[in-house]
Design a protein around this motif. Structure first.
Motif, PDB file in Angstrom:
ATOM      1  N   ASP A 127      -8.782   4.862 -10.106  1.00  0.00           N
ATOM      2  CA  ASP A 127     -10.239   4.829 -10.282  1.00  0.00           C
ATOM      3  C   ASP A 127     -10.682   5.536 -11.556  1.00  0.00           C
TER       4      ASP A 127
ATOM      5  N   ASP B  84     -12.998  14.884  -1.792  1.00  0.00           N
ATOM      6  CA  ASP B  84     -12.874  14.986  -0.341  1.00  0.00           C
ATOM      7  C   ASP B  84     -11.458  14.636   0.086  1.00  0.00           C
TER       8      ASP B  84
ATOM      9  N   ARG C 224     -10.251  12.047   1.320  1.00  0.00           N
ATOM     10  CA  ARG C 224      -9.820  10.664   1.077  1.00  0.00           C
ATOM     11  C   ARG C 224      -9.628  10.390  -0.419  1.00  0.00           C
ATOM     12  N   THR C 225      -9.353  11.456  -1.147  1.00  0.00           N
ATOM     13  CA  THR C 225      -9.029  11.324  -2.574  1.00  0.00           C
ATOM     14  C   THR C 225      -7.579  11.728  -2.803  1.00  0.00           C
TER      15      THR C 225
ATOM     16  N   TYR D 179      -6.688   6.468   1.396  1.00  0.00           N
ATOM     17  CA  TYR D 179      -7.496   7.073   0.330  1.00  0.00           C
ATOM     18  C   TYR D 179      -8.517   6.077  -0.205  1.00  0.00           C
ATOM     19  N   ASP D 180      -9.704   6.606  -0.498  1.00  0.00           N
ATOM     20  CA  ASP D 180     -10.756   5.792  -1.099  1.00  0.00           C
ATOM     21  C   ASP D 180     -10.694   5.811  -2.618  1.00  0.00           C
ATOM     22  N   ARG D 181     -10.136   6.897  -3.174  1.00  0.00           N
ATOM     23  CA  ARG D 181     -10.080   7.032  -4.637  1.00  0.00           C
ATOM     24  C   ARG D 181      -8.716   7.572  -5.041  1.00  0.00           C
TER      25      ARG D 181
ATOM     26  N   SER E 155      -3.785   3.218   1.790  1.00  0.00           N
ATOM     27  CA  SER E 155      -4.947   2.817   2.596  1.00  0.00           C
ATOM     28  C   SER E 155      -5.669   4.028   3.183  1.00  0.00           C
TER      29      SER E 155
ATOM     30  N   ARG F 195      -5.779   0.155  -9.258  1.00  0.00           N
ATOM     31  CA  ARG F 195      -5.915   1.063  -8.119  1.00  0.00           C
ATOM     32  C   ARG F 195      -6.338   2.460  -8.583  1.00  0.00           C
TER      33      ARG F 195
ATOM     34  N   ASN G  99       0.813  -1.220   0.000  1.00  0.00           N
ATOM     35  CA  ASN G  99       0.000   0.000   0.000  1.00  0.00           C
ATOM     36  C   ASN G  99       0.848   1.272   0.000  1.00  0.00           C
TER      37      ASN G  99
END
Length: 440
Positions: A84, A128, A130-131, A56-58, A54, A82, A42
């Protein structure tokens, strides 16, 4: 191996072209990204900086410029699914699995560039914390990523760009204007993406690697103001559309918000990494010269000014080396890079590298070969990369006649002195090779 089509009648000519080819290959985006970027579990690393994926969501990839397609290829190879989504805008878009490759135009922005950039802007909307945004920032993106500000039409932007390009203004002066006519440049990409984390992967085509100037600084704070843009327009007496002057005047009066400045909190989640620049190319070329038994010297990677005037300096360096052994003894190779400009006085065909070689040729001492190219493969608005000349390539009379109308290309083509590469897929500015070898 990068394709270089050039006339090489002597070993000195061959060496000059080999140095140029190796320099370009050293800054191909696929190569520099693979050398600087890695993924271990990661942990995504860029040079010495590590990012825990880990968190980040996107993961999005955006960007533009002549090398952005290659950067996208390398990122897809490293990160795979990974990623998106993504959009890069480039003159010759290829095919991607996770990242859209969309078309734009250079050096003057186009309607298709506007449409492609609109798609990129849409991708950056509503992000956001987490990007993670990976931004491929490479030479040529100023024109390839047009995002005209309110009240500025594409036609207005094109007219202003033409005026700037023909004025002889240097790149930081061009970009002071362009940043204040855009909704993406001058740190505004970060403003759009905030509060996402933005990681700039930068290939520099700017003397001094000023992040605020490369591609008009979409991921860097802008240290220029509307007043600076107005000063460029006035100092070079540019005939810009009324809408452009009105916007700059309103901005100067405080009626329009400025671009994001140093200290703005939006830059707290931004890292910019310069992966390659002109010196990277020159360093690789130096190794070629040394391996062939030549004494190499990198004169400077930051040569600027009028092309025909810079040519005189390079001629003087060659003459001094032959006469006194300074700054080094022959056989020697002197390398330089940077970005020269041309003040357009006529309606001929040419570019800075062509004009550089044309001005130098009749002044060169015997036993000297000079080659100069734009690393992207296209010098100015021509379809050639540059030229390779010696003292016999062009006469004083023919050179002076062509220089008077900025018509370097026909004169050098007639001398079989042009270098053709096609699009190289990268852009780190101009590369020059001076081979001083009376025995070649």
């Amino acid at each position: 191996m990068q394709d270089f089509d050039a006339n090489t009648p002597t070993s000195a000519h061959e060496l000059a072209v080999d140095c140029l080819r190796t320099g370009v290959e050293a800054v191909l985006p696929e190569r520099v990204v693979r050398e600087s970027v890695s993924l271990d579990g990661n942990v995504f690393a860029v040079a010495d900086t590590r990012y825990d994926l880990s968190a980040y969501d996107r993961i999005l990839v955006v960007g533009g410029g002549k090398a952005s397609d290659g950067v996208a290829d390398a990122l897809e190879e490293i990160l795979g699914d990974r990623i998106d989504a993504g959009v890069v805008v480039t003159p010759n878009p290829g095919d991607g699995n996770r990242i859209e490759r969309l078309p734009g135009d250079h050096p003057v922005p186009s309607e298709r560039g506007v449409e492609s950039t609109r798609r990129l802007v849409e991708l950056l909307s509503g992000l956001d914390e987490r990007t993670l945004v990976l931004a491929a920032i490479t030479g040529g993106a100023s024109a390839l990523l047009p995002a005209p500000a309110d009240g500025i039409s594409l036609s207005d932007l094109r007219t202003t760009t033409d005026e700037l390009l023909e004025s002889g203004a240097e790149i930081h002066e061009l970009n002071a204007v362009r940043k204040h006519l855009s909704t993406l440049k001058g740190g505004s990409l970060v403003r759009l993406a905030s509060p996402a984390t933005v990681v700039g992967l930068v290939l520099s085509d700017v003397v001094g690697n000023d992040l605020g100037v490369i591609a008009s600084g979409p991921t860097a704070p802008d240290e220029t103001y509307y007043d600076d843009a107005l000063d460029v327009v006035d100092r070079f007496e540019l005939d810009v559309p009324k809408s452009v002057r009105t916007r700059l005047a309103r901005g100067s009066a405080g009626e329009i918000p400025e671009t994001p400045k140093p200290g703005d909190p939006i830059f707290e989640r931004v890292d910019n990494h310069i992966l390659a620049d002109t010196f990277t190319a020159l360093d690789a070329a130096r190794e070629v010269a040394e391996a062939r038994g030549y004494d190499p010297l990198i004169l400077s990677s930051r040569v600027r000014g009028e092309a025909r005037e810079a040519a005189k300096t390079h001629v003087a360096v060659a003459a001094e080396a032959l006469a006194t052994g300074n700054p080094l003894d022959a056989p020697a190779v002197v390398l330089s890079g940077g970005e020269c400009t041309v003040t357009v006085r006529g309606d001929g065909s040419g570019g800075p590298n062509l004009e550089f070689c044309l001005a130098a040729s009749p002044e060169l001492p015997d036993g000297v070969v000079l080659a100069s190219i734009d690393s992207d493969g296209f010098d100015g608005g021509t379809d050639v990369a540059g030229a390779i000349v010696d003292s016999a390539s062009v006469t004083h009379r023919d050179a002076n006649k062509a220089l008077a109308t900025n018509d370097a290309l026909p004169a050098l083509a007639a001398a079989d002195a042009v270098i053709e590469t096609g699009p190289t897929g990268t852009n780190v500015n101009d590369i020059r090779v001076l081979v001083v070898d009376p025995s070649a």
